[in-house]
Design an enzyme around this catalytic site. Structure first.
Site, short mmCIF file in Angstrom:
data_model
loop_
_atom_site.label_atom_id
_atom_site.label_comp_id
_atom_site.label_asym_id
_atom_site.label_seq_id
_atom_site.Cartn_x
_atom_site.Cartn_y
_atom_site.Cartn_z
N TYR A 54 32.02 -28.27 -16.09
CA TYR A 54 31.44 -26.94 -16.35
C TYR A 54 32.18 -25.85 -15.57
O TYR A 54 32.29 -24.72 -16.04
CB TYR A 54 29.93 -26.95 -16.06
CG TYR A 54 29.18 -27.68 -17.15
CD1 TYR A 54 28.79 -29.01 -17.00
CD2 TYR A 54 28.94 -27.06 -18.38
CE1 TYR A 54 28.16 -29.69 -18.03
CE2 TYR A 54 28.31 -27.73 -19.42
CZ TYR A 54 27.92 -29.05 -19.25
OH TYR A 54 27.32 -29.72 -20.27
N ARG A 57 34.98 -24.93 -17.82
CA ARG A 57 34.53 -24.15 -18.98
C ARG A 57 34.11 -22.75 -18.54
O ARG A 57 34.34 -21.78 -19.24
CB ARG A 57 33.37 -24.87 -19.68
CG ARG A 57 33.85 -26.16 -20.35
CD ARG A 57 32.77 -26.84 -21.12
NE ARG A 57 32.26 -25.97 -22.17
CZ ARG A 57 31.05 -26.10 -22.69
NH1 ARG A 57 30.24 -27.04 -22.22
NH2 ARG A 57 30.66 -25.31 -23.64
N GLN A 87 23.62 -21.29 -29.93
CA GLN A 87 23.75 -22.58 -29.24
C GLN A 87 24.83 -22.45 -28.14
O GLN A 87 25.03 -23.38 -27.37
CB GLN A 87 24.16 -23.68 -30.21
CG GLN A 87 23.13 -23.92 -31.30
CD GLN A 87 23.67 -24.79 -32.41
OE1 GLN A 87 23.75 -26.01 -32.28
NE2 GLN A 87 24.08 -24.16 -33.50
N ASP A 90 28.19 -19.32 -23.63
CA ASP A 90 29.00 -18.21 -23.12
C ASP A 90 28.19 -16.91 -23.21
O ASP A 90 27.13 -16.88 -23.85
CB ASP A 90 30.34 -18.10 -23.90
CG ASP A 90 30.15 -17.76 -25.38
OD1 ASP A 90 30.67 -18.50 -26.24
OD2 ASP A 90 29.46 -16.76 -25.68
N HIS A 105 20.81 -23.43 -25.58
CA HIS A 105 21.39 -24.50 -24.75
C HIS A 105 21.78 -24.01 -23.36
O HIS A 105 22.56 -24.66 -22.67
CB HIS A 105 22.62 -25.12 -25.46
CG HIS A 105 22.24 -25.80 -26.73
ND1 HIS A 105 23.16 -26.12 -27.70
CD2 HIS A 105 21.04 -26.20 -27.22
CE1 HIS A 105 22.54 -26.71 -28.72
NE2 HIS A 105 21.25 -26.75 -28.45
N GLY A 171 29.61 -20.23 -37.52
CA GLY A 171 30.34 -21.12 -36.60
C GLY A 171 29.54 -22.24 -35.98
O GLY A 171 29.73 -22.56 -34.82
N SER A 173 28.34 -26.37 -36.83
CA SER A 173 28.45 -27.52 -37.74
C SER A 173 27.05 -28.05 -38.09
O SER A 173 26.90 -28.94 -38.91
CB SER A 173 29.22 -28.66 -37.04
OG SER A 173 28.48 -29.06 -35.88
N1 APR Z 1 35.20 -19.01 -37.24
C1 APR Z 1 34.02 -19.53 -37.70
N2 APR Z 1 33.67 -20.83 -37.58
C2 APR Z 1 34.57 -21.65 -36.98
C3 APR Z 1 35.81 -21.20 -36.48
C4 APR Z 1 36.11 -19.81 -36.62
N3 APR Z 1 37.27 -19.30 -36.19
N4 APR Z 1 36.47 -22.27 -35.93
C5 APR Z 1 35.65 -23.34 -36.09
N5 APR Z 1 34.52 -22.98 -36.73
C6 APR Z 1 33.37 -23.81 -37.11
C7 APR Z 1 33.70 -25.25 -37.39
O1 APR Z 1 34.14 -25.41 -38.72
C8 APR Z 1 32.34 -25.91 -37.15
O2 APR Z 1 31.53 -25.85 -38.32
O3 APR Z 1 32.49 -23.83 -36.02
C9 APR Z 1 31.73 -25.04 -36.06
C10 APR Z 1 31.80 -25.68 -34.70
O4 APR Z 1 30.97 -26.81 -34.72
P1 APR Z 1 30.70 -27.58 -33.34
O5 APR Z 1 31.99 -27.76 -32.62
O6 APR Z 1 29.86 -28.77 -33.67
O7 APR Z 1 29.86 -26.54 -32.48
P2 APR Z 1 28.30 -26.27 -32.55
O8 APR Z 1 27.77 -26.40 -33.95
O9 APR Z 1 28.05 -25.00 -31.84
O10 APR Z 1 27.72 -27.50 -31.65
C11 APR Z 1 26.33 -27.49 -31.38
O11 APR Z 1 26.63 -29.36 -29.90
O12 APR Z 1 27.79 -30.38 -28.22
C12 APR Z 1 26.68 -29.63 -28.50
O13 APR Z 1 25.58 -28.23 -26.99
C13 APR Z 1 26.73 -28.32 -27.77
O14 APR Z 1 25.88 -26.19 -28.51
C14 APR Z 1 26.70 -27.29 -28.89
C15 APR Z 1 26.08 -28.06 -30.04
#
Ligand code: APR
Length: 230
Positions: A54, A57, A87, A90, A105, A171, A173
């Site tokens: 952390y 990060r 989520q 930052d 989170h 942004g 998943s």
């Molecule tokens: N613009 C928009 N979306 C984007 C970009 C971009 N430039 N680059 C990547 N993405 C999308 C990816 O396609 C994906 O759908 O952002 C998403 C990122 O997904 P994750 O990495 O799974 O992040 P997130 O959904 O925030 O994860 C949720 O998982 O690990 C835990 O606590 C952590 O808060 C996090 C949670």
């Protein structure tokens, strides 16, 4: 009465600010095992490794800047009542000027007592060191929700969702619950915009407007349109 927009954001909105997402090719979970750095068991087993993860990060977050997507979302306040439910840990939405923000989170720029989770301390530099204690004498930890821990703000977020007249998902998943389940609390007649280069699966009765594009390109265009049509 201003229309209410709820914006759900995930790591993807901060990707173009240089902060790694979790599940993309160069994502954080490629380099680290969640079990080693983001669970209460990891904290018990090897707190130094968790602090290091952390601290690294936090250093990148403090060096990062809000991008055009964060800045555009803050502009929505001109004509809408907005709530950002993120989520992300930052503070880029805050630095972009958004006011109503729920961090499901946690927030990496705060350290927290290990004894009383209400005791938060805004950090001046990027490091929490082992041996730094809260006012109750417990080791300071990141103010972040680890896997397996409660998500205290999820109830508040769930109660907000049905009030939305429009939802924008940027942004995420939608891989992690309970955050991913929030969309199910949106009224079925409310449109949901999804901005992501890889559109996640959203199978709901709502009108889903998919914008397969990066956030810093697509969000400003969407915001300008919403402000013009308001
Ligand atoms: N613009 C928009 N979306 C984007 C970009 C971009 N430039 N680059 C990547 N993405 C999308 C990816 O396609 C994906 O759908 O952002 C998403 C990122 O997904 P994750 O990495 O799974 O992040 P997130 O959904 O925030 O994860 C949720 O998982 O690990 C835990 O606590 C952590 O808060 C996090 C949670």
């Amino acid at each position: 009465m201003k229309k209410r927009i709820i914006i759900l954001t995930g790591a993807g909105i901060s990707a173009e600010s240089g902060l790694n997402t979790f599940r993309d090719a160069d994502g954080l979970w490629e380099g680290y095992n969640i079990e080693d750095v983001a669970t209460p068991e990891a904290w018990k087993r090897n707190p130094e490794l968790v602090q290091d993860f952390y601290n690294e990060r936090r250093k990148s977050v403090m060096a990062a800047k809000p991008n055009l997507a964060h800045l555009a979302l803050a502009k929505l306040d001109e004509k809408f009542e907005t709530l950002i439910i993120t989520q992300n840990i930052d503070d880029l939405h805050e630095r972009a000027g958004s006011k109503a923000i729920i961090h499901l989170h946690g927030e990496i720029i705060y350290s927290r007592s290990s004894k009383n989770s209400a005791l938060l301390y805004k950090m001046k530099n990027h490091e929490i060191k082992m041996g730094e204690f809260c006012e109750l004498g417990s080791q300071l930890r990141p103010h972040v929700v680890w896997f397996g821990e409660d998500v205290p703000l999820i109830t508040k977020a769930m109660h907000e969702m049905p009030k939305a007249d429009m939802v924008i998902l940027v942004g995420s998943s939608l891989a992690v619950y309970p955050a991913a389940g929030l969309l199910e609390y949106v009224r079925p007649e409310v449109p949901i915009y999804v901005v992501d280069p890889k559109i996640p699966n959203v199978n709901l009765p709502n009108k889903i407007i998919k914008i397969q594009e990066k956030a810093s390109k697509a969000v400003p265009i969407l915001v300008d349109k919403l402000l013009k049509d308001a």
